[in-house]
Every structure is written in C-alpha cells, then in structure tokens.
Design a protein around this motif. Structure first.
Motif, mmCIF file in Angstrom:
data_model
loop_
_atom_site.group_PDB
_atom_site.id
_atom_site.type_symbol
_atom_site.label_atom_id
_atom_site.label_comp_id
_atom_site.label_asym_id
_atom_site.label_seq_id
_atom_site.Cartn_x
_atom_site.Cartn_y
_atom_site.Cartn_z
ATOM 1 N N LYS A 36 9.312 3.505 9.300
ATOM 2 C CA LYS A 36 9.038 3.654 10.641
ATOM 3 C C LYS A 36 8.032 2.713 10.877
ATOM 4 C CE LYS A 36 5.048 4.339 9.932
ATOM 5 N NZ LYS A 36 3.985 3.755 10.532
ATOM 6 N N HIS A 55 12.107 -6.054 9.158
ATOM 7 C CA HIS A 55 12.986 -4.704 8.990
ATOM 8 C C HIS A 55 14.254 -5.016 9.484
ATOM 9 C CE1 HIS A 55 9.725 -1.250 8.984
ATOM 10 N NE2 HIS A 55 9.353 -2.285 8.042
ATOM 11 N N ASN A 88 7.628 10.566 7.819
ATOM 12 C CA ASN A 88 7.295 11.419 6.744
ATOM 13 C C ASN A 88 6.334 12.710 7.563
ATOM 14 O OD1 ASN A 88 5.294 9.289 6.932
ATOM 15 N ND2 ASN A 88 4.107 10.761 5.923
ATOM 16 N N HIS A 140 4.810 8.301 14.617
ATOM 17 C CA HIS A 140 4.785 9.735 13.982
ATOM 18 C C HIS A 140 4.601 10.579 14.951
ATOM 19 C CE1 HIS A 140 4.410 8.419 9.671
ATOM 20 N NE2 HIS A 140 3.605 7.482 9.946
ATOM 21 N N HIS A 199 6.989 -4.807 10.011
ATOM 22 C CA HIS A 199 7.931 -4.417 10.902
ATOM 23 C C HIS A 199 8.927 -5.683 11.346
ATOM 24 C CE1 HIS A 199 4.597 -1.312 12.068
ATOM 25 N NE2 HIS A 199 5.327 -1.281 10.719
ATOM 26 N N ARG A 209 0.781 -1.547 0.026
ATOM 27 C CA ARG A 209 -0.069 0.085 0.034
ATOM 28 C C ARG A 209 0.888 1.107 0.067
ATOM 29 N NH1 ARG A 209 -4.672 2.085 -1.543
ATOM 30 N NH2 ARG A 209 -3.011 3.327 -2.819
ATOM 31 N N ILE A 210 1.805 1.328 0.814
ATOM 32 C CA ILE A 210 2.581 2.664 1.072
ATOM 33 C C ILE A 210 3.561 2.867 -0.130
ATOM 34 C CG2 ILE A 210 4.593 2.077 2.374
ATOM 35 C CD1 ILE A 210 2.039 4.827 3.132
ATOM 36 N N TYR A 230 -5.303 7.413 4.514
ATOM 37 C CA TYR A 230 -5.988 6.776 5.886
ATOM 38 C C TYR A 230 -6.911 7.723 6.364
ATOM 39 C CZ TYR A 230 -1.643 3.840 5.231
ATOM 40 O OH TYR A 230 -0.828 3.047 4.842
ATOM 41 N N THR A 248 8.362 -3.151 4.010
ATOM 42 C CA THR A 248 7.735 -4.485 4.449
ATOM 43 C C THR A 248 7.099 -4.423 5.925
ATOM 44 O OG1 THR A 248 10.129 -5.265 5.175
ATOM 45 C CG2 THR A 248 9.239 -5.948 2.941
ATOM 46 N N TRP A 285 -1.248 -8.040 9.273
ATOM 47 C CA TRP A 285 -0.098 -8.227 9.961
ATOM 48 C C TRP A 285 -0.057 -7.061 11.067
ATOM 49 C CZ3 TRP A 285 3.207 -4.070 10.060
ATOM 50 C CH2 TRP A 285 3.158 -3.119 8.807
ATOM 51 N N ARG A 286 -0.776 -5.977 10.841
ATOM 52 C CA ARG A 286 -0.722 -4.824 11.951
ATOM 53 C C ARG A 286 -1.527 -5.254 13.219
ATOM 54 N NH1 ARG A 286 -0.260 -1.710 7.218
ATOM 55 N NH2 ARG A 286 1.097 0.217 7.494
ATOM 56 N N ASP A 288 9.403 -8.296 -4.105
ATOM 57 C CA ASP A 288 7.994 -8.526 -3.071
ATOM 58 C C ASP A 288 8.027 -10.002 -3.381
ATOM 59 O OD1 ASP A 288 5.397 -6.757 -2.167
ATOM 60 O OD2 ASP A 288 5.359 -8.809 -2.296
HETATM 61 N N1 LIG Z 1 5.130 6.571 6.922
HETATM 62 C C1 LIG Z 1 3.906 6.319 6.904
HETATM 63 O O1 LIG Z 1 2.741 7.051 6.971
HETATM 64 C C2 LIG Z 1 3.443 4.685 6.745
HETATM 65 C C3 LIG Z 1 2.212 4.442 6.175
HETATM 66 C C4 LIG Z 1 1.905 3.232 5.896
HETATM 67 C C5 LIG Z 1 2.832 2.145 6.255
HETATM 68 N N2 LIG Z 1 4.100 2.555 6.471
HETATM 69 C C6 LIG Z 1 5.167 1.384 6.959
HETATM 70 O O2 LIG Z 1 5.336 0.870 5.392
HETATM 71 C C7 LIG Z 1 5.786 -0.551 5.531
HETATM 72 C C8 LIG Z 1 4.577 -1.268 4.593
HETATM 73 O O3 LIG Z 1 3.368 -0.828 5.015
HETATM 74 P P1 LIG Z 1 2.120 -1.002 3.907
HETATM 75 O O4 LIG Z 1 1.073 -0.421 4.363
HETATM 76 O O5 LIG Z 1 2.731 -0.770 2.756
HETATM 77 O O6 LIG Z 1 1.957 -2.815 3.835
HETATM 78 P P2 LIG Z 1 1.523 -3.857 3.030
HETATM 79 O O7 LIG Z 1 1.213 -4.896 3.714
HETATM 80 O O8 LIG Z 1 0.515 -3.199 2.255
HETATM 81 O O9 LIG Z 1 2.766 -4.045 1.911
HETATM 82 C C9 LIG Z 1 3.944 -4.801 2.680
HETATM 83 C C10 LIG Z 1 4.468 -5.697 1.285
HETATM 84 O O10 LIG Z 1 5.707 -6.224 1.596
HETATM 85 C C11 LIG Z 1 5.509 -7.425 1.000
HETATM 86 N N3 LIG Z 1 6.306 -8.492 1.717
HETATM 87 C C12 LIG Z 1 6.245 -9.222 2.690
HETATM 88 N N4 LIG Z 1 7.156 -9.934 2.882
HETATM 89 C C13 LIG Z 1 8.274 -9.795 1.993
HETATM 90 C C14 LIG Z 1 9.435 -10.300 2.024
HETATM 91 N N5 LIG Z 1 10.041 -10.964 3.057
HETATM 92 N N6 LIG Z 1 10.309 -9.585 1.051
HETATM 93 C C15 LIG Z 1 9.669 -8.577 0.024
HETATM 94 N N7 LIG Z 1 8.260 -8.358 0.336
HETATM 95 C C16 LIG Z 1 7.626 -8.971 1.225
HETATM 96 C C17 LIG Z 1 4.094 -7.853 0.962
HETATM 97 O O11 LIG Z 1 3.776 -9.122 -0.058
HETATM 98 C C18 LIG Z 1 3.432 -6.604 0.584
HETATM 99 O O12 LIG Z 1 3.300 -6.423 -0.607
HETATM 100 C C19 LIG Z 1 5.456 -0.606 7.142
HETATM 101 O O13 LIG Z 1 6.778 -0.622 7.681
HETATM 102 C C20 LIG Z 1 4.541 0.413 7.475
HETATM 103 O O14 LIG Z 1 4.826 0.745 9.138
HETATM 104 C C21 LIG Z 1 4.415 3.862 6.739
#
Ligand SMILES: NC(=O)c1ccc[n+]([C@@H]2O[C@H](COP(=O)([O-])OP(=O)(O)OC[C@H]3O[C@@H](n4cnc5c(N)ncnc54)[C@H](O)[C@@H]3O)[C@@H](O)[C@H]2O)c1
Length: 366
Positions: free
Chosen positions: A102, A84, A130, A198, A81, A20-21, A264, A79, A179-180, A42
């Motif tokens: 983060k 990470h 951000n 944040h 947390h 998503r992000i 969001y 990915t 996962w969250r 991915d």
């Molecule tokens: N800064 C912000 O405001 C903000 C907002 C949302 C998410 N985030 C952060 O971004 C990260 C991802 O969040 P998201 O909402 O995009 O999650 P998400 O679940 O939509 O995306 C995670 C992706 O990682 C992939 N993945 C899982 N295991 C993997 C691996 N071993 N290798 C490669 N890819 C793998 C999944 O298939 C998925 O496509 C998290 O750390 C989250 O905290 C930050």
C-alpha cells in the motif's frame, strides 16, 4: 487455512525492493511451510547482495531478469509508490501472482490499469495492507461480529507521530524518507497518503457500509531544508446509510514526544462506539501506554483482553500468510482489487477535500 495445514505445494517469491519494510514482509515467507524466497531484485547493489545473503536467494538488478526466472511464482513489490503500477502490470503480464504494498498507486486511473492487468491474468493479485491483520484489530472486529457493541456508530482513530531523533524505534534510512517527502514520488503526503492508507482501511474495516462523504483539514509542518510533512490533520467522514455513522482520524505530529516502539515512532489507537457498547484498541506499532490491547465496555461491565499477540510484526506475518493461502486455495486475498480501490478512493477524497477546502463525495472520484 492455517499456515500449518499447507504442506504439499510451495509458493516461490521474488521480492522487489529490499529496503526497510522488507524485514517485516520477509517474515511470513520464512515462517509459512509453503513459502519460499527464491529471488530478490533491487537497483541498489549493496542492498540486493545483503538480502540475497540473508535470504539465501538469487539477486537481480532489474525486474525483467527476476520476471524471467521460472523459479519465481509470485512477486512481492516493496518499492517507492511511483514504481508500483508499472512493476505490478509487468509482473501480472509475466504470469506471476502479485502482492503490491500500500498505497497501491498514486491515482485511480493508474489503479484501474493495474486492476485490468490483474483481471486479465490467471493469477492472484493482492494489495498488502497489514493493519487489518493486526491481532488486536482482528479481535475487535470479531467482537463486533459477535454483536458485543451492537450497531457500529462511529470509528475514531488517533495517531501520534513522535520525535524522529530520540533513538527510539527503527533506524529508517534517509533514502527511505527522501522519496516519501517528495509528493511526486510518494503520490501524496507521507503522513496522510502513505501512513493514511492504513487509517482509511481501518475506517472501512470496522464498518460494513461504504464511505459517502469526506472532509479533511491537512496542514503542513516545515522541517527545514525545504522538507515538510503533512501534519497535523483532522479528517472526518460519513458512511452511506442510516442511522448516521461517522468516522474520524486525528493525526498529530508531536515532534518532541518520545514514542516507544520497536518499529516506526507512531502510536495509533482506535475507539469504536456502538449502539450498545464501546471498544478501545490501545496498540499498533507504538507502545506508548501499558494498557490492555483491547478493552470492551458493555452493560456496566468493562472487559480487558490481554491474551492477544501485540507485536506489530505479527500483522505482516498474517498478511503474507493470507497471500500465500489465497494462492494455494484459489480464493481472493484481502485486499482484492475491488476492496483496495475503495480504500484508495477514500484516501484520494481526503486529499482532494483538503486541497479544495470542501466536503468531497467519494463517488466524485469515479
Ligand atoms: N505496510 C506498512 O506498514 C509499510 C511500512 C513501510 C513501507 N511500506 C511500503 O513498502 C514500500 C517500500 O517502503 P520502504 O520503507 O521499504 O522503502 P525503502 O526506500 O526503504 O526501500 C525501497 C527499496 O526499493 C529499491 N528500489 C528503488 N527502485 C527500484 C527499482 N526500480 N527496482 C527494484 N528496486 C528498487 C530501493 O533501492 C530500496 O532498497 C512502499 O510502498 C511503502 O509504502 C509499507
């Protein structure tokens, strides 16, 4: 350095996690004249093929393959947390620059392993937060720096998380929430640890004093089907130094409230009180009220600031520009390892306070 000033070198990134992000993290790479997306990794085949098509880049199923690609200078880790730390350490050991979303890790011990790998590497390491690049927050900080409210005495953050089923805002895939909602994968609550990073960073961003003590009430709302969210919460803290300065974060899950948003369904607003004035920041990812983004009260006068970018996506663009420019300029990014550790310790102190029903000194966490 402004994005437009960089022309002669490029930074080629491999994005790890195309969920998503990634939509917002990609913006800066596509907009910066020295930025280039050369690869995506991915584990989900449909996601990596979709992103490779969208970004016109190579697709890898595994991190090791992406790290072996000589056309990848930098890695952006997006990915869940629990992955990470190991992914960041592998990328740093492979000689890549690393931007880690983060919250960087579940624990300080894990973070210290990442920081040690970053210190041993001859590359740039950034924790990606951000909100500190969101233009209304940046404007408020510049007004504080200009002495407009005098000495900052308190920071009050209020978050309204709205109804999830109202058809407002982004469609967040069920997998991104799954996962969250599992603390073993998220590292803490979806609200107070994930979104919370944040707000804790904002608590540090507006005040130039470390956090001394934290007290947190964190409740739980049952969503059914064994799922729960960590809200409502009321978290307060005191800064080191004199005069006494306080901060607070009030998080309310209003599950019948429509929060207008392109992203969001969460509305965050901040009030900063100083010895000579008050600042209100009325926007972030939500667009609940048609108020000026930033308002300043001082000396009997109220000033509204309208000429500031308010789209939440601009905070991602600028956070990514910071990473690219830090690499090109050979300077530390925001957040570097030391700054990110301080915010993580603050976040973990809040979790411990709520769990142990007591005031926690951040120094206790080591
Ligand atoms: N800064 C912000 O405001 C903000 C907002 C949302 C998410 N985030 C952060 O971004 C990260 C991802 O969040 P998201 O909402 O995009 O999650 P998400 O679940 O939509 O995306 C995670 C992706 O990682 C992939 N993945 C899982 N295991 C993997 C691996 N071993 N290798 C490669 N890819 C793998 C999944 O298939 C998925 O496509 C998290 O750390 C989250 O905290 C930050």
């Amino acid at each position: 350095m402004a994005a437009g000033a960089v022309t002669k070198r490029s930074v080629r990134v491999g994005i790890v996690g195309g969920g998503r992000i990634a939509d917002l993290n990609a913006i800066g790479w596509l907009a910066h004249p020295a930025g280039e997306i050369t690869a995506v990794c991915d584990v989900d085949e449909a996601t990596r093929l979709r992103r490779a098509e969208q970004w016109q880049c190579r697709a890898y199923a595994g991190l090791d393959e992406l790290l072996a690609d000589p056309d990848v200078d930098a890695v952006e880790i997006l990915t869940p947390h629990h992955l990470h730390a190991s992914q960041a350490i592998a990328a740093l050991r492979a000689g890549k620059h690393v931007s880690l979303q983060k919250p960087p890790t579940h624990s300080l011990a894990e973070f210290d392993e990442v920081a040690a790998a970053a210190a041993a590497a001859d590359t740039t390491f950034k924790v990606y937060e951000n909100f500190m690049f969101y233009p209304p927050n940046v404007l408020a900080r510049s007004l504080i720096d200009a002495g407009e409210i005098g000495d900052v005495l308190s920071v009050r953050i209020v978050t309204a998380a709205g109804r999830l089923d109202a058809g407002q805002g982004w469609i967040v895939p069920a997998a991104a929430n799954a996962w969250r909602l599992d603390p073993a994968l998220c590292g803490g609550g979806m609200m107070t640890f994930d979104h919370g990073f944040h707000c804790f960073q904002m608590g540090r961003y507006f005040v130039d004093h470390p956090i001394d003590t934290v007290h947190a009430f964190i409740n739980v709302i049952e969503l059914g089907g064994g799922r729960q969210i960590d809200a409502p919460a009321l978290i307060s803290w005191r800064y080191v130094g004199q005069p006494t300065r306080f901060g607070s974060w009030e998080l309310i899950a209003s599950l019948e409230l429509d929060v207008l948003s392109k992203y969001y369904v969460s509305d965050d607003r901040i009030e900063i009180r100083g010895s000579a004035g008050i600042l209100w920041i009325n926007r972030c990812s939500g667009q609940l009220l048609e108020e000026p983004p930033v308002v300043l009260y001082r000396g009997g006068e109220l000033r509204s600031f309208h000429r500031v970018e308010t789209d939440w996506a601009t905070s991602f663009r600028d956070a990514t520009f910071d990473f690219i420019n830090a690499i090109l300029e050979g300077r530390p990014p925001h957040l570097d390892a030391g700054e990110a550790r301080a915010t993580l310790a603050f976040a973990l102190a809040a979790q411990r306070s709520a769990a142990e029903h007591r005031e926690v000194r951040v120094a206790e966490l080591g």
